[in-house]
Scaffold this motif. Structure first.
Motif, PDB file in Angstrom:
ATOM      1  N   ILE A  13      58.058  27.750  48.073  1.00  0.00           N
ATOM      2  CA  ILE A  13      57.128  28.876  47.974  1.00  0.00           C
ATOM      3  C   ILE A  13      55.696  28.359  47.913  1.00  0.00           C
ATOM      4  N   VAL A  14      54.809  29.041  48.652  1.00  0.00           N
ATOM      5  CA  VAL A  14      53.367  28.817  48.507  1.00  0.00           C
ATOM      6  C   VAL A  14      52.798  30.089  47.904  1.00  0.00           C
ATOM      7  N   GLY A  15      52.125  29.980  46.757  1.00  0.00           N
ATOM      8  CA  GLY A  15      51.651  31.177  46.042  1.00  0.00           C
ATOM      9  C   GLY A  15      52.802  31.766  45.233  1.00  0.00           C
TER      10      GLY A  15
ATOM     11  N   ALA B 216      57.762  24.012  45.269  1.00  0.00           N
ATOM     12  CA  ALA B 216      56.753  25.073  45.225  1.00  0.00           C
ATOM     13  C   ALA B 216      55.340  24.523  45.075  1.00  0.00           C
ATOM     14  N   ALA B 217      54.396  25.231  45.725  1.00  0.00           N
ATOM     15  CA  ALA B 217      52.965  25.087  45.448  1.00  0.00           C
ATOM     16  C   ALA B 217      52.555  26.491  45.022  1.00  0.00           C
ATOM     17  N   PHE B 218      52.892  26.816  43.768  1.00  0.00           N
ATOM     18  CA  PHE B 218      52.824  28.198  43.296  1.00  0.00           C
ATOM     19  C   PHE B 218      51.424  28.774  43.147  1.00  0.00           C
ATOM     20  N   ASP B 219      50.436  27.869  42.967  1.00  0.00           N
ATOM     21  CA  ASP B 219      49.198  28.374  42.372  1.00  0.00           C
ATOM     22  C   ASP B 219      47.971  27.629  42.870  1.00  0.00           C
ATOM     23  N   VAL B 220      46.794  28.275  42.801  1.00  0.00           N
ATOM     24  CA  VAL B 220      45.533  27.554  43.036  1.00  0.00           C
ATOM     25  C   VAL B 220      45.287  26.553  41.917  1.00  0.00           C
ATOM     26  N   ASP B 221      45.839  26.815  40.768  1.00  0.00           N
ATOM     27  CA  ASP B 221      45.642  25.969  39.591  1.00  0.00           C
ATOM     28  C   ASP B 221      46.920  25.135  39.390  1.00  0.00           C
TER      29      ASP B 221
ATOM     30  N   ILE C 267      55.263  32.351  52.267  1.00  0.00           N
ATOM     31  CA  ILE C 267      53.817  32.354  52.062  1.00  0.00           C
ATOM     32  C   ILE C 267      53.484  33.633  51.292  1.00  0.00           C
ATOM     33  N   ALA C 268      53.225  33.482  49.994  1.00  0.00           N
ATOM     34  CA  ALA C 268      52.963  34.651  49.135  1.00  0.00           C
ATOM     35  C   ALA C 268      51.601  34.500  48.466  1.00  0.00           C
ATOM     36  N   THR C 269      50.626  34.159  49.280  1.00  0.00           N
ATOM     37  CA  THR C 269      49.240  33.975  48.819  1.00  0.00           C
ATOM     38  C   THR C 269      48.409  35.196  49.207  1.00  0.00           C
TER      39      THR C 269
ATOM     40  N   CYS D 159      56.563  35.316  55.603  1.00  0.00           N
ATOM     41  CA  CYS D 159      55.161  35.515  55.231  1.00  0.00           C
ATOM     42  C   CYS D 159      54.937  36.923  54.700  1.00  0.00           C
ATOM     43  N   GLU D 160      54.025  37.005  53.755  1.00  0.00           N
ATOM     44  CA  GLU D 160      53.653  38.314  53.216  1.00  0.00           C
ATOM     45  C   GLU D 160      52.871  39.132  54.241  1.00  0.00           C
ATOM     46  N   LYS D 161      52.827  40.423  54.015  1.00  0.00           N
ATOM     47  CA  LYS D 161      52.020  41.322  54.828  1.00  0.00           C
ATOM     48  C   LYS D 161      50.646  41.467  54.195  1.00  0.00           C
TER      49      LYS D 161
ATOM     50  N   TYR E 245      58.113  43.298  54.437  1.00  0.00           N
ATOM     51  CA  TYR E 245      57.906  44.721  54.199  1.00  0.00           C
ATOM     52  C   TYR E 245      59.034  45.137  53.249  1.00  0.00           C
ATOM     53  N   GLY E 246      58.731  45.069  51.946  1.00  0.00           N
ATOM     54  CA  GLY E 246      59.743  45.003  50.900  1.00  0.00           C
ATOM     55  C   GLY E 246      60.813  46.080  50.874  1.00  0.00           C
ATOM     56  N   PHE E 247      60.452  47.339  51.082  1.00  0.00           N
ATOM     57  CA  PHE E 247      61.451  48.398  50.931  1.00  0.00           C
ATOM     58  C   PHE E 247      62.249  48.633  52.213  1.00  0.00           C
TER      59      PHE E 247
ATOM     60  N   SER F 266      66.717  46.137  48.257  1.00  0.00           N
ATOM     61  CA  SER F 266      66.100  46.038  49.573  1.00  0.00           C
ATOM     62  C   SER F 266      65.613  44.606  49.837  1.00  0.00           C
ATOM     63  N   TRP F 267      64.904  44.038  48.864  1.00  0.00           N
ATOM     64  CA  TRP F 267      64.424  42.655  49.036  1.00  0.00           C
ATOM     65  C   TRP F 267      65.607  41.707  49.253  1.00  0.00           C
ATOM     66  N   SER F 268      66.708  41.926  48.527  1.00  0.00           N
ATOM     67  CA  SER F 268      67.876  41.037  48.665  1.00  0.00           C
ATOM     68  C   SER F 268      68.494  41.192  50.052  1.00  0.00           C
TER      69      SER F 268
HETATM   70  P1  NAD Z   1      47.921  37.788  43.398  1.00  0.00           P
HETATM   71  O1  NAD Z   1      46.466  37.549  43.508  1.00  0.00           O
HETATM   72  O2  NAD Z   1      48.451  38.587  42.260  1.00  0.00           O
HETATM   73  O3  NAD Z   1      48.688  36.375  43.396  1.00  0.00           O
HETATM   74  C1  NAD Z   1      48.395  35.375  44.357  1.00  0.00           C
HETATM   75  C2  NAD Z   1      49.128  34.082  44.004  1.00  0.00           C
HETATM   76  O4  NAD Z   1      48.843  33.109  45.010  1.00  0.00           O
HETATM   77  C3  NAD Z   1      48.686  33.495  42.676  1.00  0.00           C
HETATM   78  O5  NAD Z   1      49.808  32.889  42.056  1.00  0.00           O
HETATM   79  C4  NAD Z   1      47.660  32.445  43.099  1.00  0.00           C
HETATM   80  O6  NAD Z   1      47.481  31.412  42.165  1.00  0.00           O
HETATM   81  C5  NAD Z   1      48.329  31.932  44.362  1.00  0.00           C
HETATM   82  N1  NAD Z   1      47.425  31.252  45.288  1.00  0.00           N
HETATM   83  C6  NAD Z   1      46.194  31.649  45.677  1.00  0.00           C
HETATM   84  N2  NAD Z   1      45.688  30.742  46.538  1.00  0.00           N
HETATM   85  C7  NAD Z   1      46.614  29.764  46.681  1.00  0.00           C
HETATM   86  C8  NAD Z   1      46.670  28.553  47.418  1.00  0.00           C
HETATM   87  N3  NAD Z   1      45.657  28.144  48.171  1.00  0.00           N
HETATM   88  N4  NAD Z   1      47.795  27.792  47.317  1.00  0.00           N
HETATM   89  C9  NAD Z   1      48.826  28.178  46.541  1.00  0.00           C
HETATM   90  N5  NAD Z   1      48.816  29.319  45.817  1.00  0.00           N
HETATM   91  C10 NAD Z   1      47.729  30.096  45.893  1.00  0.00           C
HETATM   92  O7  NAD Z   1      48.371  38.432  44.771  1.00  0.00           O
HETATM   93  P2  NAD Z   1      49.706  39.261  45.042  1.00  0.00           P
HETATM   94  O8  NAD Z   1      49.509  40.682  44.674  1.00  0.00           O
HETATM   95  O9  NAD Z   1      50.877  38.532  44.494  1.00  0.00           O
HETATM   96  O10 NAD Z   1      49.694  39.237  46.632  1.00  0.00           O
HETATM   97  C11 NAD Z   1      50.029  38.066  47.359  1.00  0.00           C
HETATM   98  C12 NAD Z   1      50.417  38.491  48.781  1.00  0.00           C
HETATM   99  O11 NAD Z   1      51.552  39.342  48.692  1.00  0.00           O
HETATM  100  C13 NAD Z   1      49.360  39.300  49.502  1.00  0.00           C
HETATM  101  O12 NAD Z   1      49.386  38.991  50.876  1.00  0.00           O
HETATM  102  C14 NAD Z   1      49.780  40.752  49.307  1.00  0.00           C
HETATM  103  O13 NAD Z   1      49.367  41.584  50.369  1.00  0.00           O
HETATM  104  C15 NAD Z   1      51.276  40.609  49.292  1.00  0.00           C
HETATM  105  N6  NAD Z   1      52.001  41.635  48.493  1.00  0.00           N
HETATM  106  C16 NAD Z   1      53.107  42.152  49.045  1.00  0.00           C
HETATM  107  C17 NAD Z   1      53.887  43.055  48.352  1.00  0.00           C
HETATM  108  C18 NAD Z   1      55.151  43.564  48.993  1.00  0.00           C
HETATM  109  O14 NAD Z   1      55.735  44.530  48.504  1.00  0.00           O
HETATM  110  N7  NAD Z   1      55.611  42.949  50.061  1.00  0.00           N
HETATM  111  C19 NAD Z   1      53.510  43.453  47.060  1.00  0.00           C
HETATM  112  C20 NAD Z   1      52.354  42.885  46.492  1.00  0.00           C
HETATM  113  C21 NAD Z   1      51.615  41.962  47.227  1.00  0.00           C
END
Ligand code: NAD
Length: 392
Positions: free
Chosen positions: A16-18, A45-50, A91-93, A114-116, A143-145, A334-336
């Motif tokens: 996972i990224v993000g 995982a590279a979960f976070d900017v931090d 990709i969940a950034t 990848c996220e939308k 597209y989660g649901f 739905s996600w599953s």
């Molecule tokens: P958020 O700001 O709450 O979380 C973002 C995460 O990504 C944080 O953990 C942050 O630290 C991390 N991150 C940021 N930059 C990064 C980097 N360079 N490398 C690694 N990690 C990094 O945002 P969110 O609400 O979780 O949204 C994230 C994505 O998911 C967006 O594209 C949003 O549109 C999408 N989203 C989709 C759904 C859905 O139902 N499919 C719901 C919410 C959000």
């Protein structure tokens, strides 16, 4: 019915990224991917900017500390060196990173979820399509649901002609969680959503309506969108030129029409997504506050409510059932289901099984590109003063 048995030989090793500790969406990805334990295994995982926060979170998820990385570039490089390296990545950034991270993942030989909204420009989508083809990889969009059983039931009823000719598609994703401007400053997840350099040309049109638009396409696969007319506003003025409310009229190639209302300033309303499909003989209506009920309204007859988990649903819908009727379910099913299909798609791609890929209903790269076209056409229409523009 899904009871968690494997559909592919073994689960994919998955990174996972993000999606870190503070993210809104990360847990949904993990729940979707690992619910059955037979599609994906969270491996790196590279979960976070931090990075400190990433490490602390990974430890709390009982992950191997050696496989927690400061950024996605390091993760892809280090995992590629291992015999047991990751094979797929999420990709969940925030949105502005989707394109570069997806490109790097494909170049590293990984399947991508990848996220939308997928990217900002259609050209980026086309470039990624070429790269994915060259590398023989799948790109999925969450597209989660859209993996929910009763939405599949709607598709079955529409495509089997039970509604007659589809004339109107009435869509809504409108909640009130953006009413308070303070959130734009205080919330980590809201700050980037109202910054055009990080979110592109639109706020709620991308953040919300792309979901409902894809779901309508999944339900009505023969409706091809031709033109949109969009009027958008920022009722919280500091969000301008982005919008927190938009009304869109739609024209389809076959003469059908539609409308979408998307908003995050719909104060107090807790029933966010509504989908109404009106045909020449009957209509269907679903909303995500009562996801287990589908309203079927044949003209001149009493309305019927179809319930999730029942034997009268189509075989395609029953395939997505998990817990049985009366045991209430929702978004995570739905996600599953989606993650199950993503794994099947990746496995089919690896085996060169084009027949499976052709018949699998899931949000793929093409649907992600459709989402970009949707957002850009709506923004263009609104910026020209709410005029009809072609969707291209
Ligand atoms: P958020 O700001 O709450 O979380 C973002 C995460 O990504 C944080 O953990 C942050 O630290 C991390 N991150 C940021 N930059 C990064 C980097 N360079 N490398 C690694 N990690 C990094 O945002 P969110 O609400 O979780 O949204 C994230 C994505 O998911 C967006 O594209 C949003 O549109 C999408 N989203 C989709 C759904 C859905 O139902 N499919 C719901 C919410 C959000």
């Amino acid at each position: 019915m899904q009871i968690g048995e494997k559909k592919i030989e073994r689960p994919f090793r998955w990174g996972i990224v993000g999606g870190g500790k503070t993210s809104q969406v990360g847990y949904k990805h993990r729940l979707g991917a690992m619910r059955d334990n037979t599609s994906f295994v969270l491996t790196a995982a590279a979960f976070d900017v931090d990075f400190d926060r990433c490490k602390e979170f990974g430890k709390n998820l009982c992950m191997d500390e050696d496989r927690l990385y400061p950024d996605y570039q390091t993760m892809f490089a280090e995992e590629a060196k291992r015999e047991d390296g990751i094979e797929a990545v999420d990709i969940a950034t925030p949105n502005f990173l989707h394109y570069e991270a997806t490109k790097a993942a494909l170049e590293a030989g990984l399947h991508v979820i990848c996220e939308k909204p997928l990217f900002f420009e259609v050209e980026q989508g086309e470039e990624i399509k070429r790269l994915a083809e060259e590398k023989g990889k799948i790109v999925c969009v969450t597209y989660g649901f859209s993996g929910f059983e009763l939405l599949q039931q709607m598709r079955s009823m529409v495509t089997s002609g039970m509604l007659g000719k589809i004339n109107m598609i009435d869509l809504r994703y409108a909640h009130g969680f953006g009413c308070d401007p303070e959130g734009d400053v205080k919330s980590e997840g809201q700050k980037w959503r109202v910054d055009p350099s990080k979110v592109g040309r639109a706020f709620v049109l991308g953040d919300l309506s792309t979901h409902t638009y894809y779901m309508s396409q999944m339900i009505c696969p023969d409706q091809k969108l031709k033109q949109v007319l969009c009027d958008r506003q920022a009722f919280v003025g500091s969000r301008y030129p982005l919008e927190d409310n938009a009304y869109v009229l739609m024209r389809y190639e076959d003469g059908a029409v539609g409308r979408m209302w998307c908003s995050c300033v719909n104060a107090g309303d807790m029933s966010s997504q509504h989908i109404r499909i009106v045909g020449s003989k009957a209509s269907l209506e679903w909303n995500d506050m009562h996801p287990d009920e589908l309203h079927y309204q044949p003209q001149g007859q009493p309305e019927q409510i179809l319930y999730r988990g029942m034997g009268y649903l189509s075989p395609e819908a029953q395939e997505d059932e998990r817990l049985g009727a009366l045991h209430y379910t929702g978004l995570i099913e739905s996600w599953s289901n989606l993650y199950g299909r993503f794994a099947v798609a990746m496995d089919a791609k690896n085996r060169g099984d084009e027949e499976t890929l052709k018949n699998l209903v899931y949000p793929d790269l093409e649907h992600g590109i459709d989402g970009i076209k949707w957002i850009n056409a709506c923004a263009e229409s609104a910026d020209k003063g709410a005029v009809w523009v072609d969707v291209k």
